[in-house]
Write a protein that holds these residues in place. Sequence first.
Motif, short mmCIF file in Angstrom:
data_model
loop_
_atom_site.label_atom_id
_atom_site.label_comp_id
_atom_site.label_asym_id
_atom_site.label_seq_id
_atom_site.Cartn_x
_atom_site.Cartn_y
_atom_site.Cartn_z
N GLU A 181 -5.54 -5.63 -31.50
CA GLU A 181 -4.92 -4.17 -31.99
C GLU A 181 -5.17 -3.22 -30.89
O GLU A 181 -4.46 -1.97 -31.02
CB GLU A 181 -5.83 -3.77 -33.31
N SER A 215 4.76 -0.10 -43.92
CA SER A 215 3.67 -0.94 -43.32
C SER A 215 2.94 -0.28 -42.24
O SER A 215 1.85 -0.28 -42.06
CB SER A 215 4.19 -2.21 -42.63
N ARG A 218 0.52 2.60 -43.60
CA ARG A 218 -0.48 2.20 -44.18
C ARG A 218 -1.51 1.74 -43.12
O ARG A 218 -2.84 1.67 -43.16
CB ARG A 218 -0.33 0.89 -45.03
N TYR A 219 -1.03 0.83 -42.06
CA TYR A 219 -2.01 0.51 -40.91
C TYR A 219 -2.70 1.63 -40.27
O TYR A 219 -3.69 1.47 -39.95
CB TYR A 219 -0.68 -0.23 -39.84
N LYS A 223 -6.84 2.43 -39.79
CA LYS A 223 -7.51 2.38 -38.56
C LYS A 223 -7.87 3.85 -38.19
O LYS A 223 -8.83 3.78 -37.47
CB LYS A 223 -6.41 1.94 -37.47
#
Length: 289
Positions: A181, A215, A218-219, A223
């Motif tokens: 990531e 998406s 939300r990601y 984070k």
Amino acid sequence: MKFALQKSPIPESRIFVAKELKEKHFDATWHAHSEYQLFMVLKGTGTRFIGNTVQSFNEGDLTFLGPGVPHLWRSDSAYFDKRSKLLTHGLVIYFPGDFIGDLIEKEEMQQVKDLFKKARRGIEYYGQTVSRLGTMMSNIIAAHGAASIIQLLQMLEIMAQTKAYRLLHNADYIYRLKESETRRINVVYNYAAQHFRGRIALQEVADLLNMTPTSFSRYFRMKTSKSFSDFITELRIRHACKLLSEEDGKTISQVSYECGFNTLSNFNRQFRLYIKMTPKRYREQFSIL
């Protein structure tokens, strides 16, 4: 689960590392490490990302970070002018949390133990404390043997006792980023740093990570604990602070549009929300220094 990017700046033969940094720009890779880090900017300007915070940095910026807090310092010359010959200059000290050993549990070390706990949220120092610690950081780089360890302990005592500091986070926030990531976060931060002065559609930044806008939203919130739009607004406001304090020739309206705001009224509203004062008042504070 691994942190963003593990680094081991301390050789096994050393208790801690103190060094001087002179580079084109500071490390602009989103990363974390298992050591504590005390970092002071001597020369250079830009934007620093620590955990889920965004702040401008200038000469005299001094921060203390605990293990596992991801960060990057993105110099102005790194993305505003790639041909720039400006150099950054800084001092950094890395040390492990256990270098004091069992002494940390003793009564005499209670304040230092509390300091280490605060460092998990990130600490920013200001005022005369910065000058004092800056001098000691320079001295510790030149020191050798036990004298260097004594100097570091003296610095920790000052850091633990001073009231001239701010915690960067309002609450503890645990960062758990897989190494895979790290690339994603760097892609987003690099793109944001290069394009925040213009309009950034959610679709285009989501495409960078091969995600749908939903998406990605939300990601990013998962984070960083904030929305992408709030992140961009904060980035714009921090750059506005830099322009207001350093470029007197630009009107507030010019600063507003240069930072990516479409209307002056929205800029004024967002500035007051983040900085707790008007742009005019913020500029006046610097004019009387």
